[in-house]
Design a protein around this motif. Sequence first.
Motif, short mmCIF file in Angstrom:
data_model
loop_
_atom_site.label_atom_id
_atom_site.label_comp_id
_atom_site.label_asym_id
_atom_site.label_seq_id
_atom_site.Cartn_x
_atom_site.Cartn_y
_atom_site.Cartn_z
N MET A 363 0.83 -1.21 0.00
CA MET A 363 0.00 0.00 0.00
C MET A 363 0.86 1.26 0.00
SD MET A 363 -3.12 -1.12 2.57
CE MET A 363 -3.94 0.48 2.47
N PHE A 364 1.97 1.23 0.73
CA PHE A 364 2.89 2.37 0.70
C PHE A 364 3.49 2.54 -0.69
CE2 PHE A 364 3.05 2.47 5.41
CZ PHE A 364 3.10 3.84 5.61
N ARG A 365 3.91 1.43 -1.31
CA ARG A 365 4.57 1.50 -2.61
C ARG A 365 3.61 1.88 -3.72
NH1 ARG A 365 7.85 -3.79 -0.77
NH2 ARG A 365 9.81 -2.77 -0.20
N GLU A 366 2.33 1.60 -3.54
CA GLU A 366 1.33 1.95 -4.56
C GLU A 366 0.74 3.33 -4.33
OE1 GLU A 366 -1.48 -1.22 -4.38
OE2 GLU A 366 -0.20 -2.63 -5.50
N SER A 367 1.09 3.97 -3.23
CA SER A 367 0.58 5.31 -2.94
C SER A 367 1.45 6.36 -3.63
CB SER A 367 0.56 5.56 -1.44
OG SER A 367 1.89 5.71 -0.94
N ARG A 368 1.01 7.61 -3.57
CA ARG A 368 1.79 8.70 -4.14
C ARG A 368 3.10 8.93 -3.39
NH1 ARG A 368 -0.18 13.82 -4.16
NH2 ARG A 368 -1.62 13.45 -2.41
N LEU A 369 3.18 8.37 -2.17
CA LEU A 369 4.41 8.48 -1.38
C LEU A 369 5.59 7.80 -2.05
CD1 LEU A 369 3.29 7.89 2.33
CD2 LEU A 369 4.33 9.97 1.42
N SER A 370 5.30 6.81 -2.88
CA SER A 370 6.38 6.04 -3.52
C SER A 370 7.29 6.94 -4.35
CB SER A 370 5.79 4.94 -4.39
OG SER A 370 5.00 5.49 -5.43
N GLU A 371 6.77 8.12 -4.77
CA GLU A 371 7.56 9.04 -5.58
C GLU A 371 8.74 9.60 -4.79
OE1 GLU A 371 4.86 12.06 -6.82
OE2 GLU A 371 3.35 10.63 -7.56
N ILE A 372 8.57 9.67 -3.46
CA ILE A 372 9.62 10.32 -2.63
C ILE A 372 10.09 9.43 -1.48
CG2 ILE A 372 8.83 12.66 -3.15
CD1 ILE A 372 7.50 12.55 -0.28
N SER A 373 9.72 8.16 -1.47
CA SER A 373 10.06 7.32 -0.32
C SER A 373 10.57 5.96 -0.75
CB SER A 373 8.83 7.13 0.59
OG SER A 373 7.83 6.38 -0.08
N THR A 374 11.31 5.33 0.17
CA THR A 374 11.84 3.98 -0.04
C THR A 374 11.66 3.19 1.24
OG1 THR A 374 13.55 4.90 -1.50
CG2 THR A 374 13.87 2.63 -0.72
N ILE A 375 11.28 1.92 1.11
CA ILE A 375 11.12 1.04 2.28
C ILE A 375 12.36 0.19 2.43
CG2 ILE A 375 9.85 -0.94 3.20
CD1 ILE A 375 7.32 0.24 1.99
N TYR A 376 12.91 0.17 3.66
CA TYR A 376 14.07 -0.66 3.98
C TYR A 376 13.69 -1.70 5.03
CZ TYR A 376 16.77 3.08 1.78
OH TYR A 376 17.26 4.00 0.90
#
Length: 450
Positions: A363-376
């Motif tokens: 859900m995070f990766r499919e949101s608009r946040l994915s443009e400026i964020s990375t999950i580690y």
Amino acid sequence: MYEYLYELIKEDIADGKLKADEKLPSKRGLSQHLQISVKTVENAYEQLLLEGYIRSEEKRGYYVNKIAVVTGGAPGYAAPVKRFQEETYLADLTANNIRYDRFPFATWAKVMRETLTDYNTSLLKTVPFNGVLQLREAIADHLNRYRGMQVSADHIIIGAGTEYLYNRLLQLLGPDVKFGVENPGYRKITKIYDENGVEWDYVNIDDKGMKVDELRMKDINVAHVSPEHHFPIGLVMPVARRQELLNWAAAEPGRYIIEDDFDCEFRMQGKPIPSIQSRDRSHRVIYMNTFSKTMVPSLRIGYMVLPEKLMEKYISTMNFYSCTVSGFEQYAMAAFIEKGYFERHIKRLVNDYRGRREKICRMFRESRLSEISTIYQDDAGTHFLLHVKTSLSDVEIKWAVRQKGILINCLSEYCFADADKYHGILVIHYSDMDEATLKLVIAAFEEIFL
């Protein structure tokens, strides 16, 4: 009736309305005046005598004793000052709160009923200083099967959570010890060190864990590590670094490793790596764990496994400390482990958390946040790291998020030095997160960062 009369006379004495050495009416005289029984007056006078408000002089009667006059209002009636108030939030991402619909209430209730039947009178006896034998044996068996550890039940000490056990451990190790903690790392342990007045220093980590050369450089005696799931980075310490730590500990007398097996049960990929303690041949590893994460936080059962030398010292110098966990809970927990319920509970939790983690990360990766964020570290325990590209400082991030009703911690808060290198990295705990709340959290993040 006599209690009411006693309270009235006591209040008059305390307020100074009845003066010191003033004679009280006789029991019969007061009973006739108030139209109550002599026995009622006698009982009231007896209580006042007992507490020292009045005295009885033979053949003369009852007299008021000298009591300091109370000022500032009646005791016990002042409005209490509220020192702490629990707040409610849309989402608390700062801690792993258990999902109560995943707790096996029916099974736990069944085990507790059986415990009452099976152990009845044993539940009334004093618990040994190191804990109930049945639970220590169950833990030893569990550690053997799950963590590859060959430990004796005689080396295990049960206590009300790891915080209590750390305090006992610090006392056991003595004041002339310098502790090393991971940087970044768990901040609460340093607060415990500070409260106990012991010396400590941070030791930087790299991609393999705590740097052993810094342990030597800073003259550390005891290294505190979380090798299975470093918190909050989430890395797993490889075997080579574990052996390096063991070699460091064995090189000098008085060196020890505290292995904090935080979150070890919640490995999302592969099998758990055997603990450092399972490879210890020099008896230098102190193993710590708790059931608070796997069961419920209110079940305050933690345990530590001490090496031979420290266990002997504990028995000879600290066995006067009482065990701080009730026998009933210990017998119940032992049965829960012995009958296989605990292992099945862990498997269900891991499967649930794995599915929840995959969905949340997606859900995070499919949101608009994915443009400026990375999950580690999206496979480490019950939290992951979200790195957001933003010009906001970490303090500004926390404040902005809190205005949306969300609690969050930044990775920089777990640093003792070099916090700037972790700017914009959020520590996301997700164990009790539902989809509806997550959507609101993501929407709030989008408003703040985009």
